[in-house]
Motif scaffolding. Sequence first.
Motif, PDB file in Angstrom:
ATOM      1  N   ILE A  45       0.888  -1.168  -0.082  1.00  0.00           N
ATOM      2  CA  ILE A  45       0.088  -0.098   0.076  1.00  0.00           C
ATOM      3  C   ILE A  45       0.824   1.261   0.069  1.00  0.00           C
ATOM      4  O   ILE A  45       0.845   2.243  -0.774  1.00  0.00           O
ATOM      5  CB  ILE A  45      -0.874  -0.063   1.285  1.00  0.00           C
ATOM      6  N   GLU A  46       1.953   1.259   1.034  1.00  0.00           N
ATOM      7  CA  GLU A  46       2.905   2.302   0.838  1.00  0.00           C
ATOM      8  C   GLU A  46       3.586   2.675  -0.393  1.00  0.00           C
ATOM      9  O   GLU A  46       3.841   4.040  -0.886  1.00  0.00           O
ATOM     10  CB  GLU A  46       4.053   2.115   1.959  1.00  0.00           C
ATOM     11  N   THR A  47       3.761   1.514  -1.308  1.00  0.00           N
ATOM     12  CA  THR A  47       4.225   1.950  -2.532  1.00  0.00           C
ATOM     13  C   THR A  47       3.356   2.027  -3.703  1.00  0.00           C
ATOM     14  O   THR A  47       3.783   1.998  -4.831  1.00  0.00           O
ATOM     15  CB  THR A  47       5.170   0.545  -3.120  1.00  0.00           C
ATOM     16  N   GLY A  48       2.075   2.080  -3.601  1.00  0.00           N
ATOM     17  CA  GLY A  48       0.973   2.411  -4.268  1.00  0.00           C
ATOM     18  C   GLY A  48       0.224   1.254  -4.847  1.00  0.00           C
ATOM     19  O   GLY A  48      -0.611   1.571  -5.418  1.00  0.00           O
ATOM     20  N   ASN A  49       0.366   0.260  -4.517  1.00  0.00           N
ATOM     21  CA  ASN A  49      -0.277  -1.075  -4.920  1.00  0.00           C
ATOM     22  C   ASN A  49      -1.243  -1.387  -3.604  1.00  0.00           C
ATOM     23  O   ASN A  49      -0.800  -2.094  -2.682  1.00  0.00           O
ATOM     24  CB  ASN A  49       0.818  -2.119  -5.091  1.00  0.00           C
ATOM     25  N   GLU A  50      -2.502  -0.922  -3.859  1.00  0.00           N
ATOM     26  CA  GLU A  50      -3.455  -1.010  -2.588  1.00  0.00           C
ATOM     27  C   GLU A  50      -4.075  -2.422  -2.860  1.00  0.00           C
ATOM     28  O   GLU A  50      -4.769  -2.717  -1.927  1.00  0.00           O
ATOM     29  CB  GLU A  50      -4.531   0.004  -2.544  1.00  0.00           C
ATOM     30  N   PHE A  51      -3.930  -3.395  -3.747  1.00  0.00           N
ATOM     31  CA  PHE A  51      -4.462  -4.502  -3.724  1.00  0.00           C
ATOM     32  C   PHE A  51      -3.474  -5.735  -4.441  1.00  0.00           C
ATOM     33  O   PHE A  51      -3.861  -6.076  -5.387  1.00  0.00           O
ATOM     34  CB  PHE A  51      -5.773  -4.462  -4.556  1.00  0.00           C
ATOM     35  N   PRO A  52      -2.393  -5.880  -3.406  1.00  0.00           N
ATOM     36  CA  PRO A  52      -1.574  -7.114  -4.181  1.00  0.00           C
ATOM     37  C   PRO A  52      -2.299  -8.416  -4.126  1.00  0.00           C
ATOM     38  O   PRO A  52      -3.087  -8.675  -3.457  1.00  0.00           O
ATOM     39  CB  PRO A  52      -0.495  -6.989  -3.062  1.00  0.00           C
ATOM     40  N   THR A  53      -1.945  -8.997  -5.315  1.00  0.00           N
ATOM     41  CA  THR A  53      -2.399 -10.466  -5.488  1.00  0.00           C
ATOM     42  C   THR A  53      -1.705 -11.440  -4.586  1.00  0.00           C
ATOM     43  O   THR A  53      -0.663 -11.191  -3.932  1.00  0.00           O
ATOM     44  CB  THR A  53      -2.120 -10.890  -6.985  1.00  0.00           C
ATOM     45  N   PRO A  54      -2.282 -12.550  -4.275  1.00  0.00           N
ATOM     46  CA  PRO A  54      -1.568 -13.732  -3.231  1.00  0.00           C
ATOM     47  C   PRO A  54      -0.540 -13.967  -3.861  1.00  0.00           C
ATOM     48  O   PRO A  54       0.452 -14.140  -3.162  1.00  0.00           O
ATOM     49  CB  PRO A  54      -2.695 -14.900  -3.412  1.00  0.00           C
ATOM     50  N   GLY A  86     -12.817   1.431  -4.376  1.00  0.00           N
ATOM     51  CA  GLY A  86     -12.296   2.705  -4.681  1.00  0.00           C
ATOM     52  C   GLY A  86     -12.735   3.115  -5.835  1.00  0.00           C
ATOM     53  O   GLY A  86     -12.925   2.426  -6.832  1.00  0.00           O
ATOM     54  N   VAL A  87     -12.562   4.461  -6.071  1.00  0.00           N
ATOM     55  CA  VAL A  87     -12.893   4.913  -7.774  1.00  0.00           C
ATOM     56  C   VAL A  87     -11.714   6.059  -8.112  1.00  0.00           C
ATOM     57  O   VAL A  87     -11.302   6.664  -7.175  1.00  0.00           O
ATOM     58  CB  VAL A  87     -14.147   5.993  -7.455  1.00  0.00           C
ATOM     59  N   SER A  88     -11.249   5.650  -9.305  1.00  0.00           N
ATOM     60  CA  SER A  88      -9.953   6.509  -9.697  1.00  0.00           C
ATOM     61  C   SER A  88     -10.341   7.658 -10.182  1.00  0.00           C
ATOM     62  O   SER A  88     -11.732   7.968 -10.323  1.00  0.00           O
ATOM     63  CB  SER A  88      -9.272   5.568 -10.670  1.00  0.00           C
ATOM     64  N   GLU A  89      -9.765   8.673 -10.385  1.00  0.00           N
ATOM     65  CA  GLU A  89      -9.893  10.147 -11.071  1.00  0.00           C
ATOM     66  C   GLU A  89     -10.571   9.815 -12.068  1.00  0.00           C
ATOM     67  O   GLU A  89     -11.380  10.792 -12.583  1.00  0.00           O
ATOM     68  CB  GLU A  89      -8.731  10.778 -11.047  1.00  0.00           C
ATOM     69  N   ASP A  90     -10.420   8.812 -13.194  1.00  0.00           N
ATOM     70  CA  ASP A  90     -11.074   8.360 -14.377  1.00  0.00           C
ATOM     71  C   ASP A  90     -12.553   7.926 -14.186  1.00  0.00           C
ATOM     72  O   ASP A  90     -13.111   7.458 -15.051  1.00  0.00           O
ATOM     73  CB  ASP A  90     -10.078   7.511 -15.195  1.00  0.00           C
ATOM     74  N   GLY A  91     -12.706   7.644 -12.873  1.00  0.00           N
ATOM     75  CA  GLY A  91     -14.216   7.150 -12.680  1.00  0.00           C
ATOM     76  C   GLY A  91     -14.095   5.465 -12.620  1.00  0.00           C
ATOM     77  O   GLY A  91     -15.348   4.812 -12.612  1.00  0.00           O
ATOM     78  N   ILE A  92     -13.167   4.941 -12.549  1.00  0.00           N
ATOM     79  CA  ILE A  92     -12.788   3.536 -12.682  1.00  0.00           C
ATOM     80  C   ILE A  92     -12.896   3.022 -11.387  1.00  0.00           C
ATOM     81  O   ILE A  92     -12.242   3.356 -10.539  1.00  0.00           O
ATOM     82  CB  ILE A  92     -11.455   3.104 -13.329  1.00  0.00           C
ATOM     83  N   PHE A  94     -12.237   0.278  -8.591  1.00  0.00           N
ATOM     84  CA  PHE A  94     -11.182  -0.915  -8.239  1.00  0.00           C
ATOM     85  C   PHE A  94     -11.371  -1.275  -6.778  1.00  0.00           C
ATOM     86  O   PHE A  94     -11.828  -0.647  -6.039  1.00  0.00           O
ATOM     87  CB  PHE A  94      -9.940  -0.379  -8.598  1.00  0.00           C
ATOM     88  N   GLU A  95     -10.715  -2.301  -6.375  1.00  0.00           N
ATOM     89  CA  GLU A  95     -10.834  -3.065  -5.165  1.00  0.00           C
ATOM     90  C   GLU A  95      -9.430  -2.625  -4.372  1.00  0.00           C
ATOM     91  O   GLU A  95      -8.570  -2.669  -5.017  1.00  0.00           O
ATOM     92  CB  GLU A  95     -11.159  -4.532  -4.909  1.00  0.00           C
ATOM     93  N   LYS A  96      -9.505  -2.501  -3.036  1.00  0.00           N
ATOM     94  CA  LYS A  96      -8.297  -2.138  -2.453  1.00  0.00           C
ATOM     95  C   LYS A  96      -8.354  -2.625  -0.935  1.00  0.00           C
ATOM     96  O   LYS A  96      -9.578  -2.617  -0.288  1.00  0.00           O
ATOM     97  CB  LYS A  96      -7.834  -0.840  -2.294  1.00  0.00           C
ATOM     98  N   TYR A  97      -7.225  -3.105  -0.341  1.00  0.00           N
ATOM     99  CA  TYR A  97      -7.170  -3.436   1.070  1.00  0.00           C
ATOM    100  C   TYR A  97      -7.328  -2.513   1.767  1.00  0.00           C
ATOM    101  O   TYR A  97      -6.772  -1.323   1.685  1.00  0.00           O
ATOM    102  CB  TYR A  97      -6.085  -4.346   1.313  1.00  0.00           C
ATOM    103  N   SER A  98      -8.057  -2.534   2.957  1.00  0.00           N
ATOM    104  CA  SER A  98      -8.075  -1.488   4.159  1.00  0.00           C
ATOM    105  C   SER A  98      -7.619  -2.049   5.450  1.00  0.00           C
ATOM    106  O   SER A  98      -7.780  -3.243   5.830  1.00  0.00           O
ATOM    107  CB  SER A  98      -9.242  -0.750   4.611  1.00  0.00           C
ATOM    108  N   MET A  99      -6.414  -1.353   6.029  1.00  0.00           N
ATOM    109  CA  MET A  99      -5.981  -1.900   7.414  1.00  0.00           C
ATOM    110  C   MET A  99      -6.908  -1.107   8.479  1.00  0.00           C
ATOM    111  O   MET A  99      -6.477  -1.324   9.893  1.00  0.00           O
ATOM    112  CB  MET A  99      -4.573  -1.190   7.411  1.00  0.00           C
TER     113      MET A  99
END
Length: 233
Positions: A45-54, A86-92, A94-99
């Motif tokens: 998450i700190e490096t910008g990947n909010e939904f890393p795969t297994p 989540g929703v990107s600036e382009d309106g897309i 996406f899923e993300k993990y929350s701590m």
Amino acid sequence: MDKNIIVSWMEAGMIQVPNLLMQKYKQIGLDEKELTLLLQILSFIETGNEFPTPEQLAERMTISSGECSGVLRKLVQMQFLSIEEGVSEDGIRFEKYSMSPLWIRLADELKFEKKQSDLKLTLLEEHDLYSLFEQEFGRPLSPMECENLAMWLDEDGQDPVIIKAALREAVLAGKLSFRYIDRILFNWKKNGVKTLEQARMQGIQFRQKTKQPTQPTTGTSSKTIPFYNWLEP
């Protein structure tokens, strides 16, 4: 050391791990494998990947992607981790993990520990209170007297410190009785006394008042008012 190595190291970034998490992960129900996986997610998450795969997580760990998926499911089920939209600036979307669930569990653990600590302190204060009353009365308290003490604490919500102050007032007045102490507590509560300092000031004010002489009347001489009687209205 090669400067490029230092630059690469700094550019890779760092993650901040709360000391509280390292101290309390066992108490809140995490094991070392689950903790490490959560820290890896935090790193992504700190490096910008909010939904890393297994698979991405497993590459950094000593467990397979399948086992990693199982641990992730468990963490979500046990409410240490959540998956949000989540929703990107382009309106897309996406899923993300929350701590957030993890931080909430840590906060709840702190609140629970504080309640336990406060309860132990209260029980200790109550024990000291009973001992102090028996010491001042010079005998064991009767069942009814114990019931009175319990009522002041539980029903009236009196602070043990305030009850001790009322006991002291009764001792100073030479009127050592539960009825007298109850009247002191009643008056203090009516006057908004909640701290030891306020109780002390109330006692001083009343004692000063008792030292003032009454106005002389025809055919009588002035006299000093006796020690303040809390039993009087």
